[in-house]
Scaffold this motif. Structure first.
Motif, short mmCIF file in Angstrom:
data_model
loop_
_atom_site.label_atom_id
_atom_site.label_comp_id
_atom_site.label_asym_id
_atom_site.label_seq_id
_atom_site.Cartn_x
_atom_site.Cartn_y
_atom_site.Cartn_z
N GLY A 93 0.78 -1.23 0.00
CA GLY A 93 0.00 0.00 0.00
C GLY A 93 0.81 1.28 0.00
O GLY A 93 0.25 2.37 0.00
N LEU A 94 2.14 1.16 0.00
CA LEU A 94 2.94 2.35 -0.29
C LEU A 94 2.79 2.63 -1.78
O LEU A 94 2.25 1.82 -2.52
N ASP A 95 3.24 3.80 -2.22
CA ASP A 95 3.25 4.04 -3.66
C ASP A 95 4.62 4.54 -4.08
O ASP A 95 5.51 4.73 -3.26
N THR A 96 4.79 4.73 -5.38
CA THR A 96 6.12 5.05 -5.90
C THR A 96 6.65 6.38 -5.38
O THR A 96 7.86 6.60 -5.36
N ASN A 97 5.76 7.27 -4.94
CA ASN A 97 6.22 8.53 -4.36
C ASN A 97 7.01 8.30 -3.07
O ASN A 97 7.82 9.14 -2.68
N LEU A 98 6.77 7.17 -2.40
CA LEU A 98 7.39 6.90 -1.10
C LEU A 98 8.51 5.86 -1.17
O LEU A 98 9.10 5.53 -0.15
N VAL A 99 8.80 5.35 -2.37
CA VAL A 99 9.75 4.25 -2.50
C VAL A 99 11.14 4.63 -1.99
O VAL A 99 11.76 3.88 -1.22
N ALA A 100 11.67 5.76 -2.39
CA ALA A 100 13.03 6.15 -1.98
C ALA A 100 13.10 6.32 -0.47
O ALA A 100 14.06 5.87 0.18
N GLU A 101 12.10 6.97 0.11
CA GLU A 101 12.08 7.18 1.56
C GLU A 101 11.94 5.85 2.30
O GLU A 101 12.58 5.64 3.34
N ALA A 102 11.13 4.94 1.76
CA ALA A 102 10.94 3.64 2.40
C ALA A 102 12.24 2.82 2.35
O ALA A 102 12.62 2.17 3.33
N LYS A 103 12.92 2.86 1.22
CA LYS A 103 14.17 2.11 1.09
C LYS A 103 15.25 2.67 2.01
O LYS A 103 16.07 1.91 2.55
N ALA A 104 15.22 3.97 2.23
CA ALA A 104 16.22 4.62 3.08
C ALA A 104 16.10 4.19 4.54
O ALA A 104 17.07 4.32 5.30
N ALA A 247 -11.87 15.59 -16.43
CA ALA A 247 -10.62 15.51 -17.20
C ALA A 247 -9.92 16.86 -17.16
O ALA A 247 -10.51 17.89 -17.50
N PHE A 248 -8.67 16.88 -16.72
CA PHE A 248 -7.91 18.13 -16.59
C PHE A 248 -6.97 18.29 -17.78
O PHE A 248 -6.22 17.36 -18.12
N SER A 249 -6.99 19.46 -18.37
CA SER A 249 -6.24 19.71 -19.60
C SER A 249 -4.72 19.60 -19.40
O SER A 249 -4.00 19.22 -20.32
N GLU A 250 -4.22 19.93 -18.19
CA GLU A 250 -2.78 19.83 -17.97
C GLU A 250 -2.31 18.38 -17.89
O GLU A 250 -1.15 18.07 -18.14
N GLY A 251 -3.22 17.49 -17.48
CA GLY A 251 -2.88 16.10 -17.24
C GLY A 251 -3.19 15.71 -15.81
O GLY A 251 -3.68 16.54 -15.01
N HIS A 252 -2.90 14.47 -15.46
CA HIS A 252 -3.23 13.93 -14.14
C HIS A 252 -2.00 13.26 -13.52
O HIS A 252 -1.20 12.64 -14.23
N TYR A 253 -1.88 13.37 -12.21
CA TYR A 253 -0.79 12.71 -11.49
C TYR A 253 -1.17 11.25 -11.27
O TYR A 253 -2.31 10.94 -10.94
N ILE A 254 -0.21 10.36 -11.44
CA ILE A 254 -0.49 8.92 -11.33
C ILE A 254 -0.05 8.38 -9.98
O ILE A 254 0.92 8.86 -9.39
N GLN A 255 -0.78 7.39 -9.51
CA GLN A 255 -0.37 6.62 -8.34
C GLN A 255 -0.13 5.18 -8.78
O GLN A 255 -1.00 4.55 -9.38
N ILE A 256 1.06 4.69 -8.47
CA ILE A 256 1.40 3.29 -8.69
C ILE A 256 1.62 2.68 -7.31
O ILE A 256 2.56 3.04 -6.61
N GLU A 257 0.74 1.77 -6.90
CA GLU A 257 0.83 1.19 -5.57
C GLU A 257 1.76 -0.02 -5.59
O GLU A 257 1.75 -0.81 -6.55
N VAL A 258 2.53 -0.17 -4.51
CA VAL A 258 3.57 -1.20 -4.47
C VAL A 258 3.53 -1.96 -3.15
O VAL A 258 2.93 -1.52 -2.16
N ALA A 259 4.20 -3.11 -3.16
CA ALA A 259 4.37 -3.91 -1.95
C ALA A 259 5.81 -4.38 -1.87
O ALA A 259 6.48 -4.55 -2.89
#
Length: 342
Positions: A93-104, A247-259
């Protein structure tokens, strides 16, 4: 789902707290237990947890024990608090935004699992964390109360303050962190000013997604920060297209969930077996209509037609995990300062 059932369903969501809860899979004759830390919406009766446990237990001669916290960011916080005493074998349930901090933290070890057939936008891959689903963040709105939804992040920020949105706290919630990073990706150094404008549209900030979405569906606000995939639930389970993603014209931020598996896992081989199972069709087939996210690998059957009606972002934002780890505290402080201004 009947109106009364729906009210009971979202009442349970509103009552969700950050307190830990434990959910066990179906009893087996096994003498091994795999302890999985995850977010609580994963293990509610409508989430994928029970089905995942049942399917995995048929292959492992073991029992799956879930320990839940309010949301994804809280998982990392809990691990830091527990340290070496943590009972987690798997953290899901972490996501890629937290991967570096989790590995640290040093709490995780390489999984050694061959991720054949796993594909996510941006082709994320990592030796320690495996993806299991993904989705783009979106402003979900009620078509019955909001006839002209924002068509961009700029329109959301500068729109009518009387049209409120419920958002999640970036300190505790991965969707909340996702919105923080979405604003930062679009506005850069002007993110603080954008938050100052947006705060007048924010009805409330909740600890996690469950509370936010429950308030939204109860009619407390016409908008909520959720996912482009959220409307699929309403189309499949309730046979309604009332709730839609803007739908937002600039685009959307993605969440990739990991274990990932922990260094002190009591059942390391069982943990590896679970991670391999997680990327297979039995697990992946459960995700779309329980976690309401996109699978990362092949499923047994095609996705329901509702998924073909969802917003498909033309542009995807995803900041490098190392950049997020380096700046998360400062960006949250910037958010707090802006949200507290009179």
């Amino acid at each position: 789902m009947s109106n009364s059932s729906q009210l009971k369903f979202f009442s349970r969501l509103a009552l969700a707290t950050a307190a830990s809860l434990v959910f066990s899979g179906a009893a087996t004759a096994a003498d091994k237990t795999l302890t999985v830390y995850t977010y609580e919406s994963f293990i509610t009766e409508w989430g994928p947890g029970a089905k995942v446990a049942e399917a995995f237990e048929k292959t492992c001669e073991c029992k799956v024990n879930y320990v839940g916290v309010a949301d994804g960011v809280e998982l990392l916080t809990r691990l830091k608090l527990e340290g070496e005493a943590s009972k987690a074998d798997i953290v899901l349930g972490l996501d890629t935004n937290l991967v570096a901090e989790a590995k640290a933290t040093g709490f995780f070890v390489p999984h050694g699992v061959e991720a054949t057939g796993v594909t996510v936008p941006g082709n994320f891959s990592d030796d320690t964390f495996l993806p299991y689903d993904y989705g783009h963040f979106a402003v979900v709105y009620d078509t019955e109360t909001l006839k002209t939804p924002p068509k961009s992040l700029k329109e959301l920020v500068e729109g009518d303050p009387s049209q409120k949105i419920v958002i999640e706290d970036p300190r505790t919630s991965t969707p909340g962190l996702g919105l923080l990073l979405w604003v930062k990706a679009v506005y850069g150094d002007e993110a603080g000013a954008a938050w100052t404008k947006l705060k007048d549209r924010v009805l409330t900030v909740t600890p996690g997604w469950s509370e936010a979405y429950g308030l939204f569906t109860k009619g407390e606000a016409p908008m909520v920060l959720s996912y482009t995939t959220s409307p699929a639930y309403h189309m499949v389970a309730e046979n309604t297209e009332r709730y839609q993603a803007a739908a937002f014209s600039e685009g959307h931020y993605i969440q990739i969930e990991v274990a990932g598996m922990t260094k002190n896992a009591k059942e390391p081989e069982l943990a590896k077996q679970f991670l391999a199972f997680m990327t297979g069709p039995d697990f992946q087939s459960i995700i779309p209509t329980t976690n309401w996210m996109m699978p990362v690998a092949a499923t047994k059957e095609p996705l329901p037609d509702a998924f073909n009606k969802l917003v498909k972002p033309e542009n995807t934002f995803l900041l490098p995990s190392e950049e997020v780890a380096k700046n998360r505290k400062a960006w949250i402080d910037e958010w707090l300062a802006a949200m507290s201004k009179n």
